[in-house]
Scaffold this motif. Structure first.
Motif, mmCIF file in Angstrom:
data_model
loop_
_atom_site.group_PDB
_atom_site.id
_atom_site.type_symbol
_atom_site.label_atom_id
_atom_site.label_comp_id
_atom_site.label_asym_id
_atom_site.label_seq_id
_atom_site.Cartn_x
_atom_site.Cartn_y
_atom_site.Cartn_z
ATOM 1 N N SER A 173 -2.246 -4.117 -6.123
ATOM 2 C CA SER A 173 -1.616 -4.948 -5.100
ATOM 3 C C SER A 173 -2.552 -6.112 -4.833
ATOM 4 C CB SER A 173 -1.395 -4.147 -3.818
ATOM 5 O OG SER A 173 -2.621 -3.936 -3.160
ATOM 6 N N ASP A 231 -5.556 -0.739 -4.916
ATOM 7 C CA ASP A 231 -5.048 -1.448 -3.750
ATOM 8 C C ASP A 231 -5.988 -2.607 -3.419
ATOM 9 O OD1 ASP A 231 -3.513 -2.123 -1.632
ATOM 10 O OD2 ASP A 231 -3.963 -0.349 -0.411
ATOM 11 N N THR A 243 0.827 -1.198 0.000
ATOM 12 C CA THR A 243 0.000 0.000 0.000
ATOM 13 C C THR A 243 0.866 1.254 0.000
ATOM 14 O OG1 THR A 243 -1.759 -1.164 1.160
ATOM 15 C CG2 THR A 243 -1.805 1.234 1.257
#
Ligand SMILES: Nc1ncnc2c1ncn2[C@@H]1O[C@H](COP(=O)(O)OP(=O)(O)OP(=O)(O)O)[C@@H](O)[C@H]1O
Ligand SMILES: [Mg+2]
Lengths: 396, 242
Positions: free
Chosen positions: B208, B176, B53
């Motif tokens: 991610s 994210d 993050t």
């Protein structure tokens, strides 16, 4: 879509919290409006009262203590010796210097007493008056039923007894142990007289063992009515030359009557300031908790390109609209409260009037409370970093 | 991907990030250098706390590195003021956050067009609303255009976020854990959509994820552990070709 639309949509999405905010604003606005409107009524009823009086000059005992004034606002404790009447008339005539100018002197004797009207026991004010001179001075005085007294054992009731006490003509009213016949019932004049019982002057004076004393001397004279300066001279001369009395113009008299109300102005304003403070404190708390629960939303708005000033615009216009709504609701609520207060307690004869100035005051106070309280939390949260907003544990 | 021609779209040079906490300093990233090109789909993987993050935030200039440089099309942006960054965000980046729900008081279309409450779309020749509807339909939400977020499933909510990310024609999308709370079908839908967008529209996309099946559908996988690069591998997405 405009930012404002976003703001408005949000108010409706958070109905519960918005309602809390609204209440926090409505309360001080309503209280303030009630006080303003009540004072306004007192002022206007004061001037109508002054003109309704029909008297030029009033003489009453000096040093009437406010707490000694009876419930309906007349003095029933202090008296003036009858000898003063001639002195007052002399000074008035000397001041106007015109022997043809008519001077009417209306003398009254007041006594507070527990009366028996029909079979009902009533605490009231008995007024001893001379019906003939009283009617000469006030030709507008009218009865709703019956006639004026024709002998010493007849009485007239104030307008409030016409409906509320279910008293009828031919009933008797017992004053100071002596029975009087109800000869007539007066019209309602929205004044303290509505609550009085009127009987012949000398009889009442004697009944209460106050022969030689009066409660008030009223003078009616056209010249003094027209010439305020001359009136002031007469008032000053009487006050200078006769001890233990106080001469006043009706305007001054009415002002005195509302002295109590005026005296409480500071206290009432303190209440308003306190409610505004409580309101601001609660709004601050609600807004802070709402904004924290919106913290991720703030992060999202920033991430799609909202600048700080745009965020401030959204949030502050939300609180601005709630403030305006609070003012718009608070004012009519104040009107209703004024009306209730008046019909239950003050009896100033208030009507529902829209006062544009006070509407503006209400709106301003609403907006003031809302913006003052919400500015700091809004300003602070608009500064939050996007990353921090998403790491925050608050849930929306 | 071909990284040889010209400057990369975005470049990090020896980036370090430390957080100062009451309990001491936490190093979230150490000596991270990487470059990302247009049209590339990059997956950041690594265990929890490895700095995914943090890295995404620095790439998207939501956060500043403690040391090192961030270059966007060859120009340093790590020192820019918040006001200047607002413009970069509007023109270059779109973000998809794991737990940023759509605004509850707006319907799907309004949520898609949300960015244009704050700035005017540039270089468009169609109606912006029609384009929004097109995007929503292309994500399989044609039957949900005027629905409120409370009426949507988790997968549909994530598609709204993608629609909102696409409406501004970004050069780069940063997401994210965009697939974290989705079932497998929806996870695959999201990653395949990203893949398609990066190829068809030339958008650089960085996500991610903890999910290797998802990561394997990217062009590149960057492995992080304790804030340092383990490896930066180019993958050939075998299931994708099929
Ligand atoms: N704002 C911050 N303040 C303090 N420490 C932070 C902050 N942001 C991240 N960290 C720390 O930096 C390290 C990396 O965090 P980061 O959130 O980037 O990890 P992650 O790989 O995204 O983990 P996850 O998979 O759980 O999301 C962690 O040790 C974290 O505690
Ligand atoms: Mg993370």
């Amino acid at each position: 879509m405009e930012l404002i639309v976003l703001a408005i949509k949000d108010i409706f999405r958070r109905k519960g919290k918005s309602l809390y905010l609204l209440i926090a604003i409505v309360i001080p606005v309503a209280i303030l409006s009630t006080i303003l409107l009540t004072f306004d009524n007192a002022d206007s009823s004061l001037s109508t009262l002054a003109s309704k009086f029909g008297f030029t000059l009033i003489v009453q005992p000096k040093n009437i203590r406010v707490d000694k004034i009876s419930q309906i606002g007349v003095n029933t404790q202090e008296y003036i010796p009858e000898g003063v009447i001639a002195d007052v008339e002399r000074i008035v005539r000397e001041t106007i210097r015109n022997p043809k100018d008519k001077v009417i002197t209306v003398v009254r004797f007041y006594q507070e007493d527990d009366l028996l009207i029909g079979k009902a026991k009533v605490s009231s004010v008995v007024a001893g008056i001379d019906f003939k001179t009283e009617l000469e001075a006030k030709p507008s005085w009218k009865l709703t039923s019956g006639r004026w007294p024709e002998n010493d054992q007849e009485a007239v009731l104030g307008g409030s007894y016409a409906s509320s006490r279910k008293v009828s003509l031919q009933d008797t009213v017992t004053l100071g142990g002596s029975e009087f016949k109800v000869a007539g019932i007066l019209q309602n004049y929205n004044s303290s007289e509505d609550y009085m019982v009127f009987a012949p002057f000398a009889v009442i004076q004697k009944l209460y063992n106050k022969s030689g004393f009066v409660s008030v001397i009223n003078i009616q004279n056209v010249s003094l009515d027209k010439d305020k300066k001359m009136l002031q001279t007469a008032v000053a001369e009487i006050n200078k030359n006769i001890p233990n009395i106080m001469a006043l113009s009706p305007q001054q008299f009415s002002t005195m009557k509302y002295a109590l109300l005026k005296k409480s102005l500071k206290f009432l304003m303190a209440i308003v300031v306190a409610t505004i403070a409580v309101s601001i404190f609660s709004i601050f708390n609600i807004v802070t908790s709402v904004l924290y629960s919106r913290i991720k939303e703030i992060g999202l708005l920033k991430s799609v390109g909202a600048s700080r000033s745009q965020l401030l615009t959204i949030f502050l216009s939300e609180y601005l609209s709630i403030g305006l709504m609070g003012g718009l609701i608070g004012y009519p609520l104040g009107l209703i409260m004024t009306y209730l207060l008046d019909s239950l307690l003050l009896k100033l004869g208030a009507g529902i009037k829209i006062n544009i100035l006070y509407v503006l005051v209400a709106l301003l106070v609403g907006v003031f409370c809302s913006l003052i309280a919400s500015f700091y939390p809004t300003y602070r949260l608009s500064k939050i970093k996007i990353t921090d907003s998403f790491r925050s544990q608050w849930e929306g | 991907m071909d990284t040889s021609k010209g400057t990369p779209f975005l470049e990090l040079k020896d980036v370090n990030k430390t957080f100062n906490l009451a309990s001491g300093e936490v190093t979230a990233l150490e000596h991270v250098s990487l470059s990302i090109n247009k049209g590339e789909l990059v997956a950041l993987v690594g265990p929890s706390g490895s700095g995914k993050t943090t890295l995404l935030n620095i790439i998207g200039s939501l956060d500043r590195p403690t040391r090192g440089e961030v270059l966007l099309e060859g120009i340093r942006i790590d020192g820019l003021s918040e006001e200047d960054l607002v413009h970069f965000r509007r023109e270059k980046f779109s973000f998809i956050f794991q737990d940023a729900k759509p605004l509850r008081m707006l319907n799907v279309l309004e949520n898609t067009l949300l960015p244009f409450n704050f700035f005017k779309p540039k270089n468009r020749n169609g109606n912006i609303k029609d384009e929004g509807i097109e995007i929503i339909k292309s994500l399989g939400l044609g039957h949900r255009i005027y629905h409120m977020p409370s009426q949507l499933s988790g997968g549909e909510i994530q598609r709204v976020a993608i629609a909102r990310a696409l409406i501004t024609h970004p050069a780069m999308i940063l997401a994210d854990e965009p697939t974290a709370n989705l079932d497998r079908a929806n996870r695959l839908f999201v990653i395949d959509t990203f893949r398609k967008l990066s190829k068809e529209k030339g958008i650089a996309i960085v996500i991610s994820t903890h999910d290797l099946e998802i990561a394997n559908r990217a062009d590149r996988i960057i492995h992080l552990k304790d804030g340092v690069f383990l490896k930066d591998e180019v993958v050939a997405c075998t299931p994708c070709a099929a």
